[in-house]
Motif scaffolding. Structure first.
Motif, PDB file in Angstrom:
ATOM      1  N   THR A  33     -29.765 -35.405  66.786  1.00 18.41           N
ATOM      2  CA  THR A  33     -30.593 -35.057  65.635  1.00 18.41           C
ATOM      3  C   THR A  33     -30.749 -33.550  65.474  1.00 18.41           C
ATOM      4  O   THR A  33     -30.683 -33.019  64.354  1.00 18.41           O
ATOM      5  CB  THR A  33     -31.983 -35.708  65.772  1.00 18.41           C
ATOM      6  N   ALA A  34     -30.933 -32.852  66.567  1.00 18.43           N
ATOM      7  CA  ALA A  34     -31.159 -31.407  66.510  1.00 18.43           C
ATOM      8  C   ALA A  34     -29.946 -30.649  65.985  1.00 18.43           C
ATOM      9  O   ALA A  34     -30.074 -29.493  65.553  1.00 18.43           O
ATOM     10  CB  ALA A  34     -31.538 -30.883  67.892  1.00 18.43           C
ATOM     11  N   GLN A  35     -28.775 -31.274  66.008  1.00 17.71           N
ATOM     12  CA  GLN A  35     -27.549 -30.609  65.576  1.00 17.71           C
ATOM     13  C   GLN A  35     -27.109 -31.048  64.176  1.00 17.71           C
ATOM     14  O   GLN A  35     -26.019 -30.715  63.736  1.00 17.71           O
ATOM     15  CB  GLN A  35     -26.433 -30.882  66.585  1.00 17.71           C
ATOM     16  N   ARG A  36     -27.958 -31.786  63.482  1.00 17.46           N
ATOM     17  CA  ARG A  36     -27.624 -32.256  62.136  1.00 17.46           C
ATOM     18  C   ARG A  36     -28.287 -31.365  61.087  1.00 17.46           C
ATOM     19  O   ARG A  36     -29.371 -30.829  61.308  1.00 17.46           O
ATOM     20  CB  ARG A  36     -28.104 -33.697  61.932  1.00 17.46           C
ATOM     21  N   ASN A  37     -27.627 -31.254  59.927  1.00 19.70           N
ATOM     22  CA  ASN A  37     -28.236 -30.547  58.805  1.00 19.70           C
ATOM     23  C   ASN A  37     -28.600 -31.549  57.710  1.00 19.70           C
ATOM     24  O   ASN A  37     -28.524 -32.766  57.911  1.00 19.70           O
ATOM     25  CB  ASN A  37     -27.311 -29.439  58.287  1.00 19.70           C
ATOM     26  N   ASP A  38     -28.988 -31.048  56.541  1.00 21.60           N
ATOM     27  CA  ASP A  38     -29.431 -31.943  55.470  1.00 21.60           C
ATOM     28  C   ASP A  38     -28.313 -32.864  54.984  1.00 21.60           C
ATOM     29  O   ASP A  38     -28.575 -34.002  54.572  1.00 21.60           O
ATOM     30  CB  ASP A  38     -29.969 -31.125  54.294  1.00 21.60           C
ATOM     31  N   VAL A  39     -27.079 -32.379  55.005  1.00 18.85           N
ATOM     32  CA  VAL A  39     -25.952 -33.225  54.602  1.00 18.85           C
ATOM     33  C   VAL A  39     -25.821 -34.393  55.573  1.00 18.85           C
ATOM     34  O   VAL A  39     -25.694 -35.555  55.173  1.00 18.85           O
ATOM     35  CB  VAL A  39     -24.648 -32.404  54.552  1.00 18.85           C
ATOM     36  N   VAL A  89     -21.126 -29.343  58.132  1.00 19.18           N
ATOM     37  CA  VAL A  89     -20.643 -29.015  56.788  1.00 19.18           C
ATOM     38  C   VAL A  89     -21.805 -28.359  56.047  1.00 19.18           C
ATOM     39  O   VAL A  89     -22.758 -29.038  55.657  1.00 19.18           O
ATOM     40  CB  VAL A  89     -20.180 -30.270  56.028  1.00 19.18           C
ATOM     41  N   PRO A  90     -21.784 -27.035  55.853  1.00 18.68           N
ATOM     42  CA  PRO A  90     -22.891 -26.376  55.159  1.00 18.68           C
ATOM     43  C   PRO A  90     -23.020 -26.875  53.723  1.00 18.68           C
ATOM     44  O   PRO A  90     -22.023 -27.176  53.062  1.00 18.68           O
ATOM     45  CB  PRO A  90     -22.495 -24.894  55.187  1.00 18.68           C
ATOM     46  N   ARG A  91     -24.250 -26.949  53.247  1.00 19.48           N
ATOM     47  CA  ARG A  91     -24.502 -27.436  51.895  1.00 19.48           C
ATOM     48  C   ARG A  91     -23.715 -26.638  50.857  1.00 19.48           C
ATOM     49  O   ARG A  91     -23.099 -27.217  49.960  1.00 19.48           O
ATOM     50  CB  ARG A  91     -26.006 -27.363  51.586  1.00 19.48           C
ATOM     51  N   ARG A  92     -23.726 -25.315  50.966  1.00 17.30           N
ATOM     52  CA  ARG A  92     -23.038 -24.495  49.966  1.00 17.30           C
ATOM     53  C   ARG A  92     -21.539 -24.764  49.957  1.00 17.30           C
ATOM     54  O   ARG A  92     -20.899 -24.752  48.905  1.00 17.30           O
ATOM     55  CB  ARG A  92     -23.313 -23.012  50.220  1.00 17.30           C
ATOM     56  N   GLU A  93     -20.977 -25.007  51.127  1.00 17.72           N
ATOM     57  CA  GLU A  93     -19.544 -25.291  51.186  1.00 17.72           C
ATOM     58  C   GLU A  93     -19.239 -26.650  50.568  1.00 17.72           C
ATOM     59  O   GLU A  93     -18.240 -26.813  49.863  1.00 17.72           O
ATOM     60  CB  GLU A  93     -19.061 -25.237  52.632  1.00 17.72           C
ATOM     61  N   LEU A  94     -20.106 -27.630  50.814  1.00 17.09           N
ATOM     62  CA  LEU A  94     -19.923 -28.940  50.193  1.00 17.09           C
ATOM     63  C   LEU A  94     -20.054 -28.834  48.676  1.00 17.09           C
ATOM     64  O   LEU A  94     -19.292 -29.467  47.934  1.00 17.09           O
ATOM     65  CB  LEU A  94     -20.943 -29.932  50.747  1.00 17.09           C
ATOM     66  N   GLU A  95     -20.996 -28.027  48.195  1.00 21.03           N
ATOM     67  CA  GLU A  95     -21.143 -27.824  46.752  1.00 21.03           C
ATOM     68  C   GLU A  95     -19.860 -27.250  46.153  1.00 21.03           C
ATOM     69  O   GLU A  95     -19.420 -27.673  45.073  1.00 21.03           O
ATOM     70  CB  GLU A  95     -22.317 -26.887  46.474  1.00 21.03           C
ATOM     71  N   ALA A  96     -19.245 -26.305  46.851  1.00 18.70           N
ATOM     72  CA  ALA A  96     -18.009 -25.695  46.352  1.00 18.70           C
ATOM     73  C   ALA A  96     -16.870 -26.710  46.337  1.00 18.70           C
ATOM     74  O   ALA A  96     -16.084 -26.770  45.379  1.00 18.70           O
ATOM     75  CB  ALA A  96     -17.641 -24.496  47.216  1.00 18.70           C
ATOM     76  N   ILE A  97     -16.778 -27.514  47.384  1.00 19.33           N
ATOM     77  CA  ILE A  97     -15.716 -28.523  47.459  1.00 19.33           C
ATOM     78  C   ILE A  97     -15.901 -29.561  46.359  1.00 19.33           C
ATOM     79  O   ILE A  97     -14.944 -29.943  45.672  1.00 19.33           O
ATOM     80  CB  ILE A  97     -15.712 -29.180  48.852  1.00 19.33           C
ATOM     81  N   ALA A  98     -17.135 -30.023  46.161  1.00 22.09           N
ATOM     82  CA  ALA A  98     -17.406 -30.985  45.090  1.00 22.09           C
ATOM     83  C   ALA A  98     -17.134 -30.367  43.725  1.00 22.09           C
ATOM     84  O   ALA A  98     -16.630 -31.035  42.815  1.00 22.09           O
ATOM     85  CB  ALA A  98     -18.848 -31.475  45.177  1.00 22.09           C
ATOM     86  N   GLY A  99     -17.446 -29.089  43.578  1.00 24.23           N
ATOM     87  CA  GLY A  99     -17.207 -28.413  42.308  1.00 24.23           C
ATOM     88  C   GLY A  99     -15.741 -28.356  41.939  1.00 24.23           C
ATOM     89  O   GLY A  99     -15.388 -28.385  40.751  1.00 24.23           O
ATOM     90  N   ARG A 100     -14.873 -28.292  42.928  1.00 23.71           N
ATOM     91  CA  ARG A 100     -13.435 -28.230  42.654  1.00 23.71           C
ATOM     92  C   ARG A 100     -12.869 -29.573  42.200  1.00 23.71           C
ATOM     93  O   ARG A 100     -11.711 -29.645  41.777  1.00 23.71           O
ATOM     94  CB  ARG A 100     -12.690 -27.726  43.896  1.00 23.71           C
ATOM     95  N   LEU A 101     -13.678 -30.642  42.284  1.00 20.43           N
ATOM     96  CA  LEU A 101     -13.228 -31.929  41.763  1.00 20.43           C
ATOM     97  C   LEU A 101     -13.167 -31.922  40.245  1.00 20.43           C
ATOM     98  O   LEU A 101     -12.525 -32.778  39.640  1.00 20.43           O
ATOM     99  CB  LEU A 101     -14.169 -33.053  42.223  1.00 20.43           C
ATOM    100  N   GLY A 102     -13.857 -30.977  39.605  1.00 21.57           N
ATOM    101  CA  GLY A 102     -13.871 -30.928  38.152  1.00 21.57           C
ATOM    102  C   GLY A 102     -14.872 -31.910  37.583  1.00 21.57           C
ATOM    103  O   GLY A 102     -15.706 -32.479  38.292  1.00 21.57           O
ATOM    104  N   THR A 103     -14.778 -32.139  36.288  1.00 19.20           N
ATOM    105  CA  THR A 103     -15.696 -33.043  35.602  1.00 19.20           C
ATOM    106  C   THR A 103     -14.999 -34.352  35.299  1.00 19.20           C
ATOM    107  O   THR A 103     -13.781 -34.453  35.323  1.00 19.20           O
ATOM    108  CB  THR A 103     -16.191 -32.425  34.285  1.00 19.20           C
ATOM    109  N   THR A 104     -15.789 -35.375  35.002  1.00 18.99           N
ATOM    110  CA  THR A 104     -15.237 -36.677  34.643  1.00 18.99           C
ATOM    111  C   THR A 104     -15.441 -36.929  33.164  1.00 18.99           C
ATOM    112  O   THR A 104     -16.255 -36.290  32.500  1.00 18.99           O
ATOM    113  CB  THR A 104     -15.927 -37.815  35.423  1.00 18.99           C
ATOM    114  N   SER A 105     -14.689 -37.911  32.658  1.00 20.14           N
ATOM    115  CA  SER A 105     -14.813 -38.273  31.248  1.00 20.14           C
ATOM    116  C   SER A 105     -15.861 -39.344  31.025  1.00 20.14           C
ATOM    117  O   SER A 105     -16.090 -39.769  29.912  1.00 20.14           O
ATOM    118  CB  SER A 105     -13.464 -38.781  30.725  1.00 20.14           C
ATOM    119  N   ALA A 106     -16.492 -39.826  32.094  1.00 21.84           N
ATOM    120  CA  ALA A 106     -17.465 -40.902  31.949  1.00 21.84           C
ATOM    121  C   ALA A 106     -18.712 -40.404  31.241  1.00 21.84           C
ATOM    122  O   ALA A 106     -19.190 -39.302  31.475  1.00 21.84           O
ATOM    123  CB  ALA A 106     -17.846 -41.453  33.320  1.00 21.84           C
TER     124      ALA A 106
END
Length: 313
Positions: A33-39, A89-106
């Motif tokens: 637990t002590a080694q986990r972050n919010d992700v 996995v830092p939150r900011r890095e995950l945000e950047a990786i998710a951002g590179r997925l682009g947008t969806t048409s849904a």
């Protein structure tokens, strides 16, 4: 509902799949637990509600660890897929990786305000059609089936797991419809009865040719993958539909790595919302949605899978 298209590149999809793999690796390793972050905490919250989640995570991780580096890099990218479980996995890095997925048409626009009670709906698997069975055809009929996994936005927000189930395993030659007549009536949304779509629903569909795979394990694997992806999205404040390209790439990468039953074509997804369901059923209470097509070519066959949407009230 909407079939989903994204502008994500193959590299961006693989990179996101690598993060999914890495978070499952950390969960399987029981990082303290002590080694986990919010992700991590978001992933733990959701997976701890899944029966045998650690065993499933271990199985998924072990399958990928057997891959040659070249295949692993192609499916999961070259970064997190190769990092030890001790790496966060830092939150900011995950945000950047998710951002590179682009947008969806849904489209997930809310329904217009109304004083009337919302309509209630059921979404069901109806049937599948074999347009071209796998080669070599003289060896016998195909044994196709489809695994569905779904999660609502509310469930993702509250850290609840995805729900997964499969169709029967059918026998199919060229042109066969299964079931031969009528509908299988396999309930997807509204499993205990028709319900209002109070929260957007993301559904994924993965089609297989049955061989030596353990059907229950495959259903559990896909459910755990979607649960993990939804938790990743929640941890950075994104709706699940925003990372659907990552969900599909993660499912495809793990399915190819497990290698138990042959996947047919690529996983598909659709989003179901109250507003879109109301629009689709304006003229008829029961509608058949556009086919989900799984094109595995001559080797694995070509199939169309049909869902029906019924307005109950």
């Amino acid at each position: 509902m909407s079939n989903i298209e994204t502008g994500a590149t193959g590299a961006a999809r693989a990179e996101f799949a690598g993060v999914t793999l890495h978070l499952l690796r950390r969960y399987a390793a029981s990082v303290p637990t002590a080694q986990r972050n919010d992700v991590d905490n978001a992933v733990w919250k959701a997976l701890d509600r899944v029966p045998d989640a650690k065993r499933v995570a271990e199985r998924l991780v072990q399958a990928t660890d057997k891959l040659a580096d070249e295949k692993k890099r192609a499916r999961f990218g070259g970064t997190y897929a190769f990092k030890p479980a001790s790496t966060t996995v830092p939150r900011r890095e995950l945000e950047a990786i998710a951002g590179r997925l682009g947008t969806t048409s849904a489209t997930t626009a809310p329904a217009a305000p109304s004083a009337a009670p919302p309509h209630t709906y059921e979404l069901q698997f109806s049937h599948m059609i074999c347009d071209d069975e796998s080669n070599p055809e003289p060896l016998g009929r195909d044994e196709p089936y489809t695994v569905f996994s779904m999660i609502t936005q509310r469930q993702a927000d509250e850290g609840e797991p995805a729900r997964s189930l499969r169709t029967p395993v059918y026998k199919a030659n060229d042109g066969d419809r299964n079931p031969a007549t009528g509908s299988q009536k396999l309930r997807l949304f509204g499993p205990s009865g028709a319900a209002a779509i109070s929260s957007d629903v993301l559904l994924t569909a993965t089609h297989f040719e049955h061989d030596l795979g353990d059907l229950a394990e495959i259903v559990a694997d896909i459910g755990e993958i979607l649960t993990t992806v939804a938790a990743l999205a929640e941890s950075i404040g994104l709706p699940v539909v925003a990372v659907v390209a990552g969900a599909l790439s993660s499912i495809a990468a793990f399915v190819a790595s497990i290698g138990a039953d042959d996947p047919v074509g690529e996983p598909q997804a659709l989003v179901l919302t109250q507003a879109l369901a109301d629009s689709k059923t304006q003229n008829s209470a029961l509608v058949t949605l556009p086919a989900m097509k799984f094109d595995g070519g001559n080797e694995n066959g070509i199939y169309r899978v049909f869902l029906t949407l019924r307005r109950a009230s």
